[in-house]
Design an enzyme around this catalytic site. Sequence first.
Site, PDB file in Angstrom:
ATOM      1  N   LYS A   1       0.814  -1.218   0.000  1.00  0.00           N
ATOM      2  CA  LYS A   1       0.000   0.000   0.000  1.00  0.00           C
ATOM      3  C   LYS A   1       0.846   1.266   0.000  1.00  0.00           C
ATOM      4  O   LYS A   1       0.596   2.187  -0.783  1.00  0.00           O
ATOM      5  CB  LYS A   1      -0.942  -0.045   1.204  1.00  0.00           C
ATOM      6  CG  LYS A   1      -1.831   1.166   1.400  1.00  0.00           C
ATOM      7  CD  LYS A   1      -3.007   0.863   2.307  1.00  0.00           C
ATOM      8  CE  LYS A   1      -2.645   0.047   3.523  1.00  0.00           C
ATOM      9  NZ  LYS A   1      -1.690   0.708   4.437  1.00  0.00           N
TER      10      LYS A   1
ATOM     11  N   THR B   1       4.005   1.547  -0.876  1.00  0.00           N
ATOM     12  CA  THR B   1       4.740   1.567  -2.146  1.00  0.00           C
ATOM     13  C   THR B   1       3.862   2.099  -3.267  1.00  0.00           C
ATOM     14  O   THR B   1       4.292   2.922  -4.086  1.00  0.00           O
ATOM     15  CB  THR B   1       5.241   0.145  -2.473  1.00  0.00           C
ATOM     16  OG1 THR B   1       6.066  -0.319  -1.406  1.00  0.00           O
ATOM     17  CG2 THR B   1       6.032   0.127  -3.765  1.00  0.00           C
TER      18      THR B   1
ATOM     19  N   ARG C   1       2.050   8.623   6.906  1.00  0.00           N
ATOM     20  CA  ARG C   1       2.460   8.544   8.305  1.00  0.00           C
ATOM     21  C   ARG C   1       3.950   8.276   8.431  1.00  0.00           C
ATOM     22  O   ARG C   1       4.576   7.750   7.514  1.00  0.00           O
ATOM     23  CB  ARG C   1       1.704   7.401   9.000  1.00  0.00           C
ATOM     24  CG  ARG C   1       0.216   7.603   9.087  1.00  0.00           C
ATOM     25  CD  ARG C   1      -0.459   6.377   9.679  1.00  0.00           C
ATOM     26  NE  ARG C   1      -0.244   5.214   8.833  1.00  0.00           N
ATOM     27  CZ  ARG C   1      -0.460   3.951   9.212  1.00  0.00           C
ATOM     28  NH1 ARG C   1      -0.895   3.708  10.435  1.00  0.00           N
ATOM     29  NH2 ARG C   1      -0.238   2.952   8.389  1.00  0.00           N
TER      30      ARG C   1
ATOM     31  N   LYS D   1       8.311  -5.685  11.340  1.00  0.00           N
ATOM     32  CA  LYS D   1       8.025  -5.083  10.052  1.00  0.00           C
ATOM     33  C   LYS D   1       9.242  -4.581   9.302  1.00  0.00           C
ATOM     34  O   LYS D   1       9.293  -4.623   8.080  1.00  0.00           O
ATOM     35  CB  LYS D   1       7.033  -3.932  10.245  1.00  0.00           C
ATOM     36  CG  LYS D   1       6.466  -3.382   8.948  1.00  0.00           C
ATOM     37  CD  LYS D   1       5.385  -2.350   9.236  1.00  0.00           C
ATOM     38  CE  LYS D   1       4.790  -1.834   7.930  1.00  0.00           C
ATOM     39  NZ  LYS D   1       3.753  -0.832   8.183  1.00  0.00           N
TER      40      LYS D   1
ATOM     41  N   ALA E   1      -3.607   1.848  12.872  1.00  0.00           N
ATOM     42  CA  ALA E   1      -5.000   1.763  12.441  1.00  0.00           C
ATOM     43  C   ALA E   1      -5.754   0.623  13.113  1.00  0.00           C
ATOM     44  O   ALA E   1      -6.974   0.576  13.032  1.00  0.00           O
ATOM     45  CB  ALA E   1      -5.070   1.597  10.928  1.00  0.00           C
TER      46      ALA E   1
ATOM     47  N   PHE F   1      -3.444  -0.375   7.269  1.00  0.00           N
ATOM     48  CA  PHE F   1      -4.034  -1.714   7.174  1.00  0.00           C
ATOM     49  C   PHE F   1      -5.126  -1.764   6.105  1.00  0.00           C
ATOM     50  O   PHE F   1      -5.109  -1.002   5.157  1.00  0.00           O
ATOM     51  CB  PHE F   1      -4.533  -2.191   8.536  1.00  0.00           C
ATOM     52  CG  PHE F   1      -3.424  -2.420   9.527  1.00  0.00           C
ATOM     53  CD1 PHE F   1      -2.340  -3.223   9.210  1.00  0.00           C
ATOM     54  CD2 PHE F   1      -3.442  -1.813  10.769  1.00  0.00           C
ATOM     55  CE1 PHE F   1      -1.309  -3.436  10.109  1.00  0.00           C
ATOM     56  CE2 PHE F   1      -2.419  -2.015  11.687  1.00  0.00           C
ATOM     57  CZ  PHE F   1      -1.353  -2.835  11.352  1.00  0.00           C
TER      58      PHE F   1
ATOM     59  N   PHE G   1       3.372  -9.074  -9.111  1.00  0.00           N
ATOM     60  CA  PHE G   1       4.559  -9.878  -8.792  1.00  0.00           C
ATOM     61  C   PHE G   1       4.934 -10.702 -10.027  1.00  0.00           C
ATOM     62  O   PHE G   1       4.070 -11.038 -10.844  1.00  0.00           O
ATOM     63  CB  PHE G   1       4.269 -10.817  -7.620  1.00  0.00           C
ATOM     64  CG  PHE G   1       4.378 -10.161  -6.268  1.00  0.00           C
ATOM     65  CD1 PHE G   1       5.407 -10.487  -5.384  1.00  0.00           C
ATOM     66  CD2 PHE G   1       3.453  -9.210  -5.867  1.00  0.00           C
ATOM     67  CE1 PHE G   1       5.508  -9.887  -4.152  1.00  0.00           C
ATOM     68  CE2 PHE G   1       3.539  -8.600  -4.624  1.00  0.00           C
ATOM     69  CZ  PHE G   1       4.574  -8.943  -3.767  1.00  0.00           C
TER      70      PHE G   1
ATOM     71  N   TRP H   1       7.040  -0.909  -7.789  1.00  0.00           N
ATOM     72  CA  TRP H   1       8.161  -1.433  -7.014  1.00  0.00           C
ATOM     73  C   TRP H   1       9.410  -1.545  -7.897  1.00  0.00           C
ATOM     74  O   TRP H   1      10.509  -1.157  -7.493  1.00  0.00           O
ATOM     75  CB  TRP H   1       7.821  -2.797  -6.421  1.00  0.00           C
ATOM     76  CG  TRP H   1       8.888  -3.327  -5.508  1.00  0.00           C
ATOM     77  CD1 TRP H   1       9.010  -3.130  -4.163  1.00  0.00           C
ATOM     78  CD2 TRP H   1      10.008  -4.148  -5.890  1.00  0.00           C
ATOM     79  NE1 TRP H   1      10.130  -3.762  -3.679  1.00  0.00           N
ATOM     80  CE2 TRP H   1      10.763  -4.388  -4.711  1.00  0.00           C
ATOM     81  CE3 TRP H   1      10.449  -4.686  -7.097  1.00  0.00           C
ATOM     82  CZ2 TRP H   1      11.925  -5.159  -4.721  1.00  0.00           C
ATOM     83  CZ3 TRP H   1      11.608  -5.450  -7.104  1.00  0.00           C
ATOM     84  CH2 TRP H   1      12.344  -5.681  -5.911  1.00  0.00           C
TER      85      TRP H   1
END
Length: 558
Positions: free
Chosen positions: A72, A74, A95, A106, A274, A302, A383, A411
């Site tokens: 998200k 990215t 954020r 993470k 969140a 999230f 992907f 990406w």
Amino acid sequence: MSWLSDIEIAQSCRMQPIGQIAVKAHIDEKYLERYGSSKAKVDLAFLRETGRPQGKLILVTAITPTPAGEGKTTTTIGLADGLRKIGKESVVAMREPSLGPVFGIKGGACGGGYAQVVPMEDINLHFTGDIHAIGTANNLLAALLDNHIQQGNALGIDPKRVTWRRCLDMNDRQLRNIVDGLGGRANGVPREDGFDITVASEIMAVLCLAGSISDLKERLSRIVVGYSYDGRPVTCGQLKAAGAMAALLKDAVKPNLVQTLEGTPAFVHGGPFANIAHGCNSVLATKMALRCGDYAVTEAGFGADLGAEKFLDIKCRAAGLEPSAVVVVATVRALKMHGGLDKKQLDHEDLAALELGVPNLLRHVDNIKNVYGLPCVVAVNRFPTDTQAELDFIIAKCRELGVNTVLSEVWGKGGEGGVALAQEVVRLCEEEKGDFRFSYPLDASIEDKLRAVVTRVYRGAGLALTPGAQKQLKELTELGFGGLPVCIAKTQYSFSDDPALLGAPEGFTVTVRNLKVSAGAGFIVALTGEIMTMPGLPKSPAAERIDLDENGVISGLF
């Protein structure tokens, strides 16, 4: 696709001087407070004095998270870069990371691949000190509270009903529940206490929802820190703490300006979770972004049932914001996990698993379109293992809801990989007029507001309150807090309050076990399931892989 890690890509970037980024964002030098050459704070006077019109607000959200990842952040960054590629002035508003997750499970939180904000190491670590300032203000209030009890307790605060906890910006399960004030009268009044992670502090929510310094001070004053022996709420204002706390937050309240790898201006400011808070960057940063470009691209934490719901029902309501379009990010891999596959089984085509998992995406999309009335596009974060048959399946399913699907390759390709998504977002803004509405009215009861989110957004069968929560509900209503919006704290891994229920579960009941008021932030927090406000470290923390060499170069930070 690159073989470099995210941090290696970020370190290879040649950043533009922050003054040049400010020029792109139409911010005059007089409003900049520089933190070195690559980051700066922007004085709040900019918002009062700029004559620039407001741009369009784009919200990026996602399907329910899985260990397979969705991308998200990215996508948010890549979309903003993509908008610049097609000649639109775009600005990011997102954020800032919490140290706890950075060193926990993470790793970094600045995007990935060739769609990142930089300086990545600074943003992921101490940045400009905002979270430290919030933690200090939080703990000043805790110290003043306990000192008041120690020095005669003129307000009659019941030590057993103190609700204000200390905080720390680190995952530390050892501090969730403690007993303090031990060692005799000179060392305080013994009581049960505990720590929250700083981003779960109400002060983080207050800072992110405040519209000005005066609003910040008023919100701080309203914070409820506990209850008196006769059941009256005791506030920060009664403890005369708001002024000193505001002084600590003087610089932290100013949004931080940085840049993407491609030099797109980016505001990175505030970071409430969140799943246990409202999960959005600050109102001030979002409003600045809207005045700095044609499009302000922001994200909510999230899945859309958490971050987007709170963005729309809490932040937009409080700040008078309205998105022009919403992007829902998904991956084939994550949808196959929602369909029952193990993470090790995702590299092969499996249309059966995808068919079982895609209802998760469709429910989020349906909520955005039909509950909130907003134009929507699905961005499939592609992907290499995705097959054309799998992509075509998702495209067909979304088309049935009247929503287009765009492949995102940000990406590996940066802004160039976000051009198609940017074009669709512009089309939505120019051709599709939204009919924005909230999922519940403010004048409904607290219980009815909770039930509306559970049944309309989560699609659960109903709501249950424990006896303790029922008592709290009655008390909060009698104290006059019934007109506030609700902030449901629940697992991020499911529409339900059970993290094991993947996909698009039905027939479940969400149980609220605790209700409390965040009067400064301006919402009622409902705790469900096993949600905690102080995370723990995993078996193999990311901290074990982070290092610093003799030249001061950081490695292992994602």
